[in-house]
Design a protein around this motif. Structure first.
Motif, short mmCIF file in Angstrom:
data_model
loop_
_atom_site.label_atom_id
_atom_site.label_comp_id
_atom_site.label_asym_id
_atom_site.label_seq_id
_atom_site.Cartn_x
_atom_site.Cartn_y
_atom_site.Cartn_z
N PHE A 1 0.83 -1.21 0.00
CA PHE A 1 0.00 0.00 0.00
C PHE A 1 0.87 1.26 0.00
CE2 PHE A 1 -3.35 -2.73 2.18
CZ PHE A 1 -4.07 -2.91 1.02
N GLN A 2 2.05 1.17 0.66
CA GLN A 2 2.95 2.32 0.73
C GLN A 2 3.58 2.59 -0.64
OE1 GLN A 2 6.07 1.81 3.62
NE2 GLN A 2 7.09 3.72 3.06
N ILE A 3 3.87 1.56 -1.39
CA ILE A 3 4.53 1.72 -2.68
C ILE A 3 3.63 2.47 -3.66
CG2 ILE A 3 5.39 0.46 -4.69
CD1 ILE A 3 6.29 -1.75 -2.75
N ASN A 4 2.36 2.11 -3.75
CA ASN A 4 1.48 2.69 -4.75
C ASN A 4 0.13 3.03 -4.12
OD1 ASN A 4 -0.11 3.38 -6.95
ND2 ASN A 4 0.79 1.81 -8.28
N PRO A 5 -0.26 4.30 -4.06
CA PRO A 5 -1.53 4.69 -3.44
C PRO A 5 -2.75 4.25 -4.23
CG PRO A 5 -0.48 6.59 -4.49
CD PRO A 5 0.52 5.47 -4.53
N GLU A 6 -2.53 3.80 -5.48
CA GLU A 6 -3.66 3.35 -6.29
C GLU A 6 -4.12 1.93 -5.91
OE1 GLU A 6 -5.38 5.09 -8.39
OE2 GLU A 6 -4.14 6.87 -8.11
N VAL A 7 -3.32 1.20 -5.19
CA VAL A 7 -3.67 -0.17 -4.81
C VAL A 7 -4.73 -0.12 -3.70
CG1 VAL A 7 -2.82 -2.34 -3.86
CG2 VAL A 7 -1.40 -1.02 -5.45
N LYS A 8 -5.83 -0.82 -3.94
CA LYS A 8 -6.93 -0.84 -2.96
C LYS A 8 -6.96 -2.11 -2.12
CE LYS A 8 -8.33 3.04 -4.65
NZ LYS A 8 -8.04 4.30 -3.91
N PHE A 9 -6.48 -3.20 -2.69
CA PHE A 9 -6.50 -4.48 -1.98
C PHE A 9 -5.18 -5.21 -2.18
CE2 PHE A 9 -10.84 -3.60 -3.36
CZ PHE A 9 -11.53 -3.64 -2.16
N VAL A 10 -4.85 -6.01 -1.19
CA VAL A 10 -3.69 -6.90 -1.29
C VAL A 10 -4.17 -8.31 -0.94
CG1 VAL A 10 -1.48 -7.56 -0.29
CG2 VAL A 10 -1.95 -5.16 -0.78
N THR A 11 -3.79 -9.24 -1.80
CA THR A 11 -4.04 -10.65 -1.53
C THR A 11 -2.71 -11.28 -1.18
OG1 THR A 11 -5.92 -10.76 -3.04
CG2 THR A 11 -4.85 -12.85 -2.45
N ALA A 12 -2.56 -11.62 0.09
CA ALA A 12 -1.31 -12.24 0.55
C ALA A 12 -1.43 -13.76 0.38
CB ALA A 12 -1.06 -11.87 2.01
#
Length: 344
Positions: free
Chosen positions: A282-293
């Motif tokens: 999320f810190q790298i790109n503000p356009e990312v809304k979700f992360v699937t780990a």
């Protein structure tokens, strides 16, 4: 009560002259009390005057003199009936019928009183039931409301945030000719622009994709992978970033990572790495809304590589948590979680 010796009429004790024959009555000439007819006449007179106790007293005295007389028990029953004491009246009518079973009048009165008593008791029972029913409905409504509130709170606590079924805003540009590159990555103080994620005007795949680890990845995915792998927070968890895939339709970044096998791998170890990777993404790109780990482990056995954990987390969820939230607490906000049964 007293009786005139000549006229035989019943008079009050305080009467000094007979109103019919005019004979004087002394103060001490009351009824002898042994004339049953006189006692019954006196009882009926008191009954007419609604002097219930006196009427019962005279009738009871007459019954003492003649216990087998059904007219006396019938009279007492009538006095109790007119007084409104139906249970006592029923008993005396039963006694009258025992002495004179063929008395239709007493039987009719007893049946009528029995019906009144039954109706009265039924009405009382119905009222009690209605009160009970109202109270039951009230408590049912209260308990039902409490149950609904508890269920809603429980569902909210279990699923605090849900991934949207439809993306609010796609990550990728709406057109291949858009001049805005939403996957521009920051490197130092300047922005490093990555190529578009779609197709070129000629319909061929863009040439900026690169091959890493046998998988064809675009520069944006390679960049995110490199930034996460070099992050100190991620390195401290011991996790290795194996692959990164971007899904621009719902602004989702899928990060596949592995953790070193040192004895038994625990859920806490995997979740700590998943939280660190999500924060960094999320810190790298503000356009990312979700992360699937997505965590994988290599068993070294016949099964080879296995999936240990998969979970989704939203930016709005992670960023809304207090600053002092621990990784263990943040890990509880992953949704659609899958765990390998072998992980304890």
């Amino acid at each position: 009560m007293r009786q005139c010796p000549d006229c035989k009429i019943i008079l009050d004790d305080d009467v000094r002259h007979c109103p019919k024959c005019g004979r004087g009555l002394g103060a001490n000439t009351p009824s002898t009390g042994h004339d049953i007819s006189t006692l019954l006449t006196s009882a009926n007179l008191h009954r007419i005057r609604s002097e219930w106790d006196k009427a019962i007293a005279d009738a009871t005295e007459a019954l003492r003199l003649d216990p087998k007389n059904p007219d006396i028990t019938s009279l007492i029953a009538g006095v109790y009936e007119e007084r409104g004491m139906l249970d006592e009246a029923l008993v005396w009518y039963q006694m009258a019928l025992e002495l004179k079973p063929d008395s239709d009048a007493d039987k009719a009165r007893m049946d009528a009183i029995s019906a009144k008593i039954a109706a009265k008791r039924k009405a009382a029972g119905t009222d009690s039931f209605r009160v009970f029913e109202k109270r039951t409905k009230l408590w049912a409504a209260v308990l039902g409301s409490v149950f609904v509130i508890v269920v809603v709170l429980a569902m909210f606590s279990l699923f605090p945030h849900h991934k949207q079924a439809h993306p609010v805003r796609p990550i990728h540009p709406s057109s291949a000719h858009s001049s805005v590159n939403v996957y521009a990555m920051k490197s130092g103080s300047s922005e490093q622009a990555a190529p578009h994620l779609g197709m070129s005007d000629s319909g061929k795949s863009t040439s900026t994709a690169s091959e890493s680890g046998g998988s064809l990845r675009i520069p944006a995915e390679v960049y995110i992978r490199s930034e996460i792998a070099n992050a100190q927070d991620v390195s401290e968890t011991g996790a290795s970033v194996d692959d990164v895939v971007v899904d621009p339709r719902i602004a989702d970044v899928i990060v596949t990572f592995s953790v070193p096998i040192k004895g038994n791998i625990t859920k806490d170890q995997i979740l700590r790495a998943a939280v660190a990777i999500s924060r960094k993404t999320f810190q790298i790109n503000p356009e990312v809304k979700f992360v699937t780990a997505r965590c994988v482990i290599t068993t070294g056995g016949p099964k080879g590589v296995q999936i240990a954990f998969i979970g989704d987390i939203a930016r709005v969820t992670l960023e809304s948590l207090p600053a002092n939230t621990t990784d263990q607490q943040a890990a509880t906000y992953f949704t659609r979680v899958f765990w390998n049964p072998q992980i304890r």
